[in-house]
Motif scaffolding. Structure first.
Motif, PDB file in Angstrom:
ATOM      1  N   LYS A 132     -10.868  -3.686   0.377  1.00 57.59           N
ATOM      2  CA  LYS A 132      -9.731  -3.710   1.300  1.00 57.59           C
ATOM      3  C   LYS A 132      -8.861  -2.470   1.120  1.00 57.59           C
ATOM      4  CE  LYS A 132      -6.738  -5.240   4.233  1.00 57.59           C
ATOM      5  NZ  LYS A 132      -7.067  -5.312   5.676  1.00 57.59           N
ATOM      6  N   LEU A 133      -8.516  -2.167  -0.128  1.00 55.20           N
ATOM      7  CA  LEU A 133      -7.678  -0.998  -0.389  1.00 55.20           C
ATOM      8  C   LEU A 133      -8.364   0.280   0.066  1.00 55.20           C
ATOM      9  CD1 LEU A 133      -5.215   0.368  -1.654  1.00 55.20           C
ATOM     10  CD2 LEU A 133      -6.436   0.366  -3.837  1.00 55.20           C
ATOM     11  N   LEU A 134      -9.637   0.428  -0.267  1.00 53.01           N
ATOM     12  CA  LEU A 134     -10.359   1.655   0.085  1.00 53.01           C
ATOM     13  C   LEU A 134     -10.535   1.808   1.590  1.00 53.01           C
ATOM     14  CD1 LEU A 134     -12.899   1.540  -2.846  1.00 53.01           C
ATOM     15  CD2 LEU A 134     -11.268   3.396  -2.419  1.00 53.01           C
ATOM     16  N   ASP A 135     -10.717   0.700   2.295  1.00 54.96           N
ATOM     17  CA  ASP A 135     -10.805   0.773   3.761  1.00 54.96           C
ATOM     18  C   ASP A 135      -9.519   1.366   4.340  1.00 54.96           C
ATOM     19  OD1 ASP A 135     -13.352  -0.223   3.956  1.00 54.96           O
ATOM     20  OD2 ASP A 135     -12.737  -2.287   4.313  1.00 54.96           O
ATOM     21  N   ILE A 136      -8.384   0.957   3.781  1.00 51.32           N
ATOM     22  CA  ILE A 136      -7.091   1.488   4.237  1.00 51.32           C
ATOM     23  C   ILE A 136      -6.978   2.976   3.901  1.00 51.32           C
ATOM     24  CG2 ILE A 136      -4.581   1.366   3.929  1.00 51.32           C
ATOM     25  CD1 ILE A 136      -4.948  -1.646   3.304  1.00 51.32           C
ATOM     26  N   LEU A 137      -7.370   3.325   2.681  1.00 54.84           N
ATOM     27  CA  LEU A 137      -7.211   4.707   2.216  1.00 54.84           C
ATOM     28  C   LEU A 137      -8.185   5.671   2.881  1.00 54.84           C
ATOM     29  CD1 LEU A 137      -6.681   4.115  -1.625  1.00 54.84           C
ATOM     30  CD2 LEU A 137      -4.956   4.537   0.140  1.00 54.84           C
ATOM     31  N   ILE A 138      -9.367   5.192   3.240  1.00 58.43           N
ATOM     32  CA  ILE A 138     -10.342   6.056   3.926  1.00 58.43           C
ATOM     33  C   ILE A 138      -9.800   6.473   5.296  1.00 58.43           C
ATOM     34  CG2 ILE A 138     -12.605   6.050   5.068  1.00 58.43           C
ATOM     35  CD1 ILE A 138     -13.580   4.340   2.634  1.00 58.43           C
ATOM     36  N   LYS A 139      -9.111   5.528   5.961  1.00 62.29           N
ATOM     37  CA  LYS A 139      -8.526   5.845   7.269  1.00 62.29           C
ATOM     38  C   LYS A 139      -7.341   6.799   7.121  1.00 62.29           C
ATOM     39  CE  LYS A 139      -9.789   1.415   9.367  1.00 62.29           C
ATOM     40  NZ  LYS A 139      -9.282   0.120   9.872  1.00 62.29           N
ATOM     41  N   GLU A 189      -2.078  10.666  -3.876  1.00 61.48           N
ATOM     42  CA  GLU A 189      -1.446   9.961  -4.989  1.00 61.48           C
ATOM     43  C   GLU A 189      -2.237   8.735  -5.430  1.00 61.48           C
ATOM     44  OE1 GLU A 189       1.191   8.892  -1.318  1.00 61.48           O
ATOM     45  OE2 GLU A 189      -0.162  10.499  -1.958  1.00 61.48           O
ATOM     46  N   TYR A 190      -3.278   8.380  -4.663  1.00 63.52           N
ATOM     47  CA  TYR A 190      -4.119   7.247  -5.021  1.00 63.52           C
ATOM     48  C   TYR A 190      -5.376   7.650  -5.798  1.00 63.52           C
ATOM     49  CZ  TYR A 190      -2.017   3.125  -2.874  1.00 63.52           C
ATOM     50  OH  TYR A 190      -1.215   2.052  -2.604  1.00 63.52           O
ATOM     51  N   ILE A 191      -5.590   8.945  -5.996  1.00 67.13           N
ATOM     52  CA  ILE A 191      -6.833   9.408  -6.624  1.00 67.13           C
ATOM     53  C   ILE A 191      -7.043   8.772  -7.994  1.00 67.13           C
ATOM     54  CG2 ILE A 191      -8.005  11.427  -7.616  1.00 67.13           C
ATOM     55  CD1 ILE A 191      -6.826  13.051  -5.252  1.00 67.13           C
ATOM     56  N   GLU A 192      -6.003   8.772  -8.827  1.00 73.09           N
ATOM     57  CA  GLU A 192      -6.128   8.228 -10.182  1.00 73.09           C
ATOM     58  C   GLU A 192      -6.499   6.743 -10.152  1.00 73.09           C
ATOM     59  OE1 GLU A 192      -3.396   7.490 -14.171  1.00 73.09           O
ATOM     60  OE2 GLU A 192      -2.711   8.923 -12.655  1.00 73.09           O
ATOM     61  N   VAL A 219       0.803  -1.231   0.000  1.00 71.20           N
ATOM     62  CA  VAL A 219       0.000   0.000   0.000  1.00 71.20           C
ATOM     63  C   VAL A 219       0.836   1.282   0.000  1.00 71.20           C
ATOM     64  CG1 VAL A 219      -0.268   0.296   2.510  1.00 71.20           C
ATOM     65  CG2 VAL A 219      -2.134   0.970   0.952  1.00 71.20           C
ATOM     66  N   ASP A 220       2.083   1.217   0.408  1.00 71.75           N
ATOM     67  CA  ASP A 220       2.917   2.426   0.385  1.00 71.75           C
ATOM     68  C   ASP A 220       3.265   2.864  -1.039  1.00 71.75           C
ATOM     69  OD1 ASP A 220       2.954   2.777   3.110  1.00 71.75           O
ATOM     70  OD2 ASP A 220       4.789   1.633   3.418  1.00 71.75           O
ATOM     71  N   SER A 221       3.011   1.987  -2.010  1.00 70.21           N
ATOM     72  CA  SER A 221       3.341   2.323  -3.396  1.00 70.21           C
ATOM     73  C   SER A 221       2.113   2.165  -4.297  1.00 70.21           C
ATOM     74  CB  SER A 221       4.471   1.424  -3.909  1.00 70.21           C
ATOM     75  OG  SER A 221       4.640   1.576  -5.302  1.00 70.21           O
ATOM     76  N   PRO A 222       1.468   3.269  -4.681  1.00 71.92           N
ATOM     77  CA  PRO A 222       0.318   3.190  -5.602  1.00 71.92           C
ATOM     78  C   PRO A 222       0.670   2.459  -6.899  1.00 71.92           C
ATOM     79  CG  PRO A 222       0.509   5.396  -4.680  1.00 71.92           C
ATOM     80  CD  PRO A 222       1.733   4.658  -4.265  1.00 71.92           C
ATOM     81  N   GLU A 223       1.893   2.640  -7.371  1.00 68.73           N
ATOM     82  CA  GLU A 223       2.319   1.986  -8.610  1.00 68.73           C
ATOM     83  C   GLU A 223       2.293   0.463  -8.464  1.00 68.73           C
ATOM     84  OE1 GLU A 223       6.276   1.578 -11.482  1.00 68.73           O
ATOM     85  OE2 GLU A 223       6.301   2.934  -9.749  1.00 68.73           O
ATOM     86  N   HIS A 224       2.807  -0.042  -7.335  1.00 64.34           N
ATOM     87  CA  HIS A 224       2.839  -1.480  -7.115  1.00 64.34           C
ATOM     88  C   HIS A 224       1.436  -2.046  -6.892  1.00 64.34           C
ATOM     89  CE1 HIS A 224       7.247  -0.906  -5.672  1.00 64.34           C
ATOM     90  NE2 HIS A 224       7.177  -1.101  -6.969  1.00 64.34           N
ATOM     91  N   VAL A 225       0.607  -1.298  -6.178  1.00 67.37           N
ATOM     92  CA  VAL A 225      -0.775  -1.736  -5.954  1.00 67.37           C
ATOM     93  C   VAL A 225      -1.513  -1.801  -7.288  1.00 67.37           C
ATOM     94  CG1 VAL A 225      -2.998  -1.162  -4.905  1.00 67.37           C
ATOM     95  CG2 VAL A 225      -0.890  -0.878  -3.593  1.00 67.37           C
ATOM     96  N   SER A 226      -1.284  -0.803  -8.127  1.00 72.52           N
ATOM     97  CA  SER A 226      -1.933  -0.769  -9.435  1.00 72.52           C
ATOM     98  C   SER A 226      -1.550  -1.991 -10.267  1.00 72.52           C
ATOM     99  CB  SER A 226      -1.538   0.511 -10.184  1.00 72.52           C
ATOM    100  OG  SER A 226      -2.141   0.552 -11.450  1.00 72.52           O
ATOM    101  N   SER A 234     -16.299   8.137  -0.277  1.00 67.45           N
ATOM    102  CA  SER A 234     -15.718   8.481   1.031  1.00 67.45           C
ATOM    103  C   SER A 234     -14.255   8.877   0.886  1.00 67.45           C
ATOM    104  CB  SER A 234     -15.838   7.295   1.992  1.00 67.45           C
ATOM    105  OG  SER A 234     -17.183   7.023   2.287  1.00 67.45           O
ATOM    106  N   PHE A 235     -13.494   8.061   0.112  1.00 65.85           N
ATOM    107  CA  PHE A 235     -12.075   8.370  -0.070  1.00 65.85           C
ATOM    108  C   PHE A 235     -11.887   9.713  -0.776  1.00 65.85           C
ATOM    109  CE2 PHE A 235      -8.652   8.467  -3.234  1.00 65.85           C
ATOM    110  CZ  PHE A 235      -7.566   8.599  -2.368  1.00 65.85           C
ATOM    111  N   LEU A 236     -12.587   9.903  -1.885  1.00 65.63           N
ATOM    112  CA  LEU A 236     -12.420  11.138  -2.648  1.00 65.63           C
ATOM    113  C   LEU A 236     -12.790  12.362  -1.815  1.00 65.63           C
ATOM    114  CD1 LEU A 236     -13.782   9.998  -6.132  1.00 65.63           C
ATOM    115  CD2 LEU A 236     -11.405  10.506  -5.542  1.00 65.63           C
ATOM    116  N   THR A 237     -13.841  12.239  -1.012  1.00 64.21           N
ATOM    117  CA  THR A 237     -14.251  13.353  -0.144  1.00 64.21           C
ATOM    118  C   THR A 237     -13.137  13.685   0.839  1.00 64.21           C
ATOM    119  OG1 THR A 237     -16.586  12.726  -0.312  1.00 64.21           O
ATOM    120  CG2 THR A 237     -15.960  14.121   1.550  1.00 64.21           C
ATOM    121  N   ARG A 238     -12.591  12.653   1.464  1.00 65.32           N
ATOM    122  CA  ARG A 238     -11.558  12.877   2.482  1.00 65.32           C
ATOM    123  C   ARG A 238     -10.221  13.295   1.870  1.00 65.32           C
ATOM    124  NH1 ARG A 238     -13.064   8.474   7.224  1.00 65.32           N
ATOM    125  NH2 ARG A 238     -15.320   8.656   6.919  1.00 65.32           N
ATOM    126  N   ALA A 239     -10.060  12.988   0.590  1.00 64.47           N
ATOM    127  CA  ALA A 239      -8.840  13.409  -0.106  1.00 64.47           C
ATOM    128  C   ALA A 239      -8.981  14.818  -0.683  1.00 64.47           C
ATOM    129  CB  ALA A 239      -8.505  12.420  -1.223  1.00 64.47           C
TER     130      ALA A 239
END
Length: 346
Positions: A232-239, A244-247, A208-215, A267-272
């Motif tokens: 799973k990914l979004l649960d992590i990102l919402i917290k 850098e994960y928006i795209e 998760v520390d690397s958006p490129e690797h997750v992608s 939820s993620f986009l709002t908090r970002a």
């Protein structure tokens, strides 16, 4: 440092009555002298090993020698390996439980010194399969950290049982992904059986520390696996929202129509800080309750920024009565607070 000073220190250490503490003190001094570039470090380690042999209890001696080998390995790995061999001679005659514990300590020490080949040989001597398998996983990580993929794969083939087989594959998949070798990662990933969802979640947590690797990892997933992976990914990102994960999140939103995922996207986009984009996805949600959750999240986002007009406008889309009522209550309380602040300024 003067040789006479070192000799005096050695003499003082010799006064220590407990041979274990005396041996460890010599070893510590040896490391310090080595770091100073003083050749007397060899004398310090010779004294440490000689002192250790005063201990009559074989188990106590074995565990002490493991500690001394760890210190010695900082100065001479080949010499450390010789001490480990002495430990092996001692533990071969010990009860299985003590023997296994000593082997575990040897593996931990060998890993610390990056003596991975030795660590493997010690692990294979452990008769308890669960313990042996558990010790092989960090060895695989060690090999991979040094770029020794072939050796890591060879060790992974010793792990036929779960969960260790999947854990080994996970390490190798992450290695391939980080190296940009997606097809190789896919070949390994396709061999994973059993609880693939848990396996996928663990890899996401690691990458998760690397958006490129997750992608890149998401490219490996089957269509039916994307929903749980996205959640799973979004649960992590919402917290912990990261811009850098928006795209990637927007690509997930377009690819995964599941509306429970869409709510998390909102939820993620709002908090970002991307409430306008969040509104775009919220408007696509058809389920009344999930739509209310999505617009409610955006309304709260506007409210936190004291943008009452947009908060009120957004609440109009919240059809769930309880959620709508709660949001209106939040807005009214906010209005009261802002009015009080204005009056206090006047």
């Amino acid at each position: 440092m003067k040789e006479s000073t070192i000799s005096d220190i050695f003499d003082l250490v010799g006064i220590i009555a407990d041979p274990k503490i005396r041996a460890l003190t010599y070893a510590n001094i040896g490391v310090e002298l080595f770091r100073m570039g003083n050749e007397k470090y060899k004398d310090a380690f010779r004294r440490a090993l000689e002192t250790a042999e005063e201990i009559e209890d074989a188990a106590e001696l074995a565990f002490l020698l493991i500690q001394l080998a760890t210190y010695l390995g900082e100065t001479n790995k080949a010499a450390a390996a010789r001490v480990f061999n002495r430990v092996l001679e001692l533990v071969e005659r010990m009860p299985s439980k003590v023997r296994n514990r000593a082997l575990e300590k040897m593996i931990e020490a060998a890993l610390k010194l990056k003596l991975y080949d030795l660590a493997v040989s010690y692990a294979m001597k452990i008769k308890d399969g669960r313990v042996r398998n558990s010790m092989l996983i960090p060895i695989i990580r060690g090999y991979l950290s040094e770029g020794q993929l072939a050796k890591a794969i060879k060790v992974s083939k010793e792990l036929l049982e779960e969960p260790w087989s999947s854990m080994a594959k996970s390490e190798i998949i992450k290695y391939y992904i980080k190296g940009g070798e997606v097809m190789n990662a896919l070949d390994i990933f396709n061999t994973v059986e059993g609880n693939r969802e848990r396996f996928i979640n663990e890899i996401i947590e690691e990458l998760v520390d690397s958006p490129e690797h997750v992608s890149k990892f998401f490219e490996l997933l089957k269509e039916e696996e994307l929903v749980s992976a996205a959640k799973k990914l979004l649960d992590i990102l919402i917290k912990s929202p990261r811009r850098e994960y928006i795209e990637l999140v927007e690509r997930i939103a377009e690819k995964v129509p599941d509306e429970s995922v869409q709510v998390k996207v909102v939820s993620f986009l709002t908090r970002a800080g991307e409430k306008e984009k969040a509104l775009k996805y919220a408007n696509k949600i058809q389920d009344s309750y999930l739509r209310s959750l999505a617009f409610g999240e955006i309304a709260l986002g506007y409210l936190k920024e004291d943008d009452l007009d947009k908060a009120i406008e957004t609440v109009k889309n919240v059809r769930d009565l309880k959620w709508n009522s709660r949001l209106l209550a939040e807005i009214l309380i906010k209005v009261l607070r802002l009015a009080a602040e204005e009056e206090s300024k006047e």
